[in-house]
Design a protein around this motif. Structure first.
Motif, PDB file in Angstrom:
ATOM      1  N   PHE A  24       0.825  -1.209   0.000  1.00  0.00           N
ATOM      2  CA  PHE A  24       0.000   0.000   0.000  1.00  0.00           C
ATOM      3  C   PHE A  24       0.858   1.258   0.000  1.00  0.00           C
ATOM      4  O   PHE A  24       0.615   2.192  -0.771  1.00  0.00           O
ATOM      5  CB  PHE A  24      -0.943  -0.024   1.209  1.00  0.00           C
ATOM      6  CG  PHE A  24      -1.789   1.203   1.339  1.00  0.00           C
ATOM      7  CD1 PHE A  24      -2.868   1.404   0.496  1.00  0.00           C
ATOM      8  CD2 PHE A  24      -1.507   2.162   2.298  1.00  0.00           C
ATOM      9  CE1 PHE A  24      -3.656   2.542   0.606  1.00  0.00           C
ATOM     10  CE2 PHE A  24      -2.279   3.294   2.415  1.00  0.00           C
ATOM     11  CZ  PHE A  24      -3.357   3.484   1.569  1.00  0.00           C
ATOM     12  N   VAL A  25       1.883   1.293   0.836  1.00  0.00           N
ATOM     13  CA  VAL A  25       2.740   2.470   0.937  1.00  0.00           C
ATOM     14  C   VAL A  25       3.512   2.696  -0.367  1.00  0.00           C
ATOM     15  O   VAL A  25       3.583   3.828  -0.869  1.00  0.00           O
ATOM     16  CB  VAL A  25       3.704   2.354   2.137  1.00  0.00           C
ATOM     17  CG1 VAL A  25       4.777   3.428   2.096  1.00  0.00           C
ATOM     18  CG2 VAL A  25       2.923   2.419   3.441  1.00  0.00           C
ATOM     19  N   ILE A  26       4.072   1.632  -0.930  1.00  0.00           N
ATOM     20  CA  ILE A  26       4.799   1.792  -2.191  1.00  0.00           C
ATOM     21  C   ILE A  26       3.849   2.239  -3.300  1.00  0.00           C
ATOM     22  O   ILE A  26       4.197   3.080  -4.130  1.00  0.00           O
ATOM     23  CB  ILE A  26       5.538   0.493  -2.572  1.00  0.00           C
ATOM     24  CG1 ILE A  26       6.656   0.215  -1.575  1.00  0.00           C
ATOM     25  CG2 ILE A  26       6.124   0.598  -3.979  1.00  0.00           C
ATOM     26  CD1 ILE A  26       7.350  -1.119  -1.790  1.00  0.00           C
ATOM     27  N   GLY A  27       2.635   1.701  -3.307  1.00  0.00           N
ATOM     28  CA  GLY A  27       1.644   2.133  -4.293  1.00  0.00           C
ATOM     29  C   GLY A  27       1.310   3.612  -4.160  1.00  0.00           C
ATOM     30  O   GLY A  27       1.162   4.320  -5.159  1.00  0.00           O
ATOM     31  N   LEU A  28       1.190   4.097  -2.913  1.00  0.00           N
ATOM     32  CA  LEU A  28       0.946   5.528  -2.705  1.00  0.00           C
ATOM     33  C   LEU A  28       2.133   6.364  -3.162  1.00  0.00           C
ATOM     34  O   LEU A  28       1.959   7.435  -3.758  1.00  0.00           O
ATOM     35  CB  LEU A  28       0.676   5.804  -1.227  1.00  0.00           C
ATOM     36  CG  LEU A  28      -0.705   5.483  -0.705  1.00  0.00           C
ATOM     37  CD1 LEU A  28      -0.781   5.788   0.784  1.00  0.00           C
ATOM     38  CD2 LEU A  28      -1.770   6.249  -1.452  1.00  0.00           C
TER      39      LEU A  28
END
Length: 90
Positions: A23-27
């Motif tokens: 999720f963080v890398i996607g953001l």
């Protein structure tokens, strides 16, 4: 039996961590903090995505389409936490 519960807890916690990292890398990709041409970040994201996609796909098929926001990771984390609570209570 307690050893089995602990091992299952470690595995479920690892899945939760992977979901959060994905999720963080996607953001970071979405807001252009990290360029998608960064090979290391893209490779990490694709590897985690390959591991989690078979688990997230059924959750996505159940949830309604919400546009750009994907709630399936949140639903999966909540489901894993509920599963862990049930296993620990037995």
């Amino acid at each position: 039996m307690p050893l089995l519960v602990e091992v299952l807890g470690i595995i479920l916690n690892a899945f939760v961590m992977l979901i959060i990292i994905q999720f963080v890398i996607g953001l970071l990709f979405a807001f252009n903090v990290i360029n998608q041409s960064n090979q290391f970040a893209a490779q990490v994201y694709n590897s985690i995505n390959a591991l989690l996609e078979p688990i997230l796909r059924p959750v996505r098929s159940i949830l309604p389409n919400t546009g750009a926001i994907d709630f399936s990771p949140l639903v999966l984390i909540i489901g894993l936490q509920i599963l862990m609570a049930v296993v620990r209570s037995v």
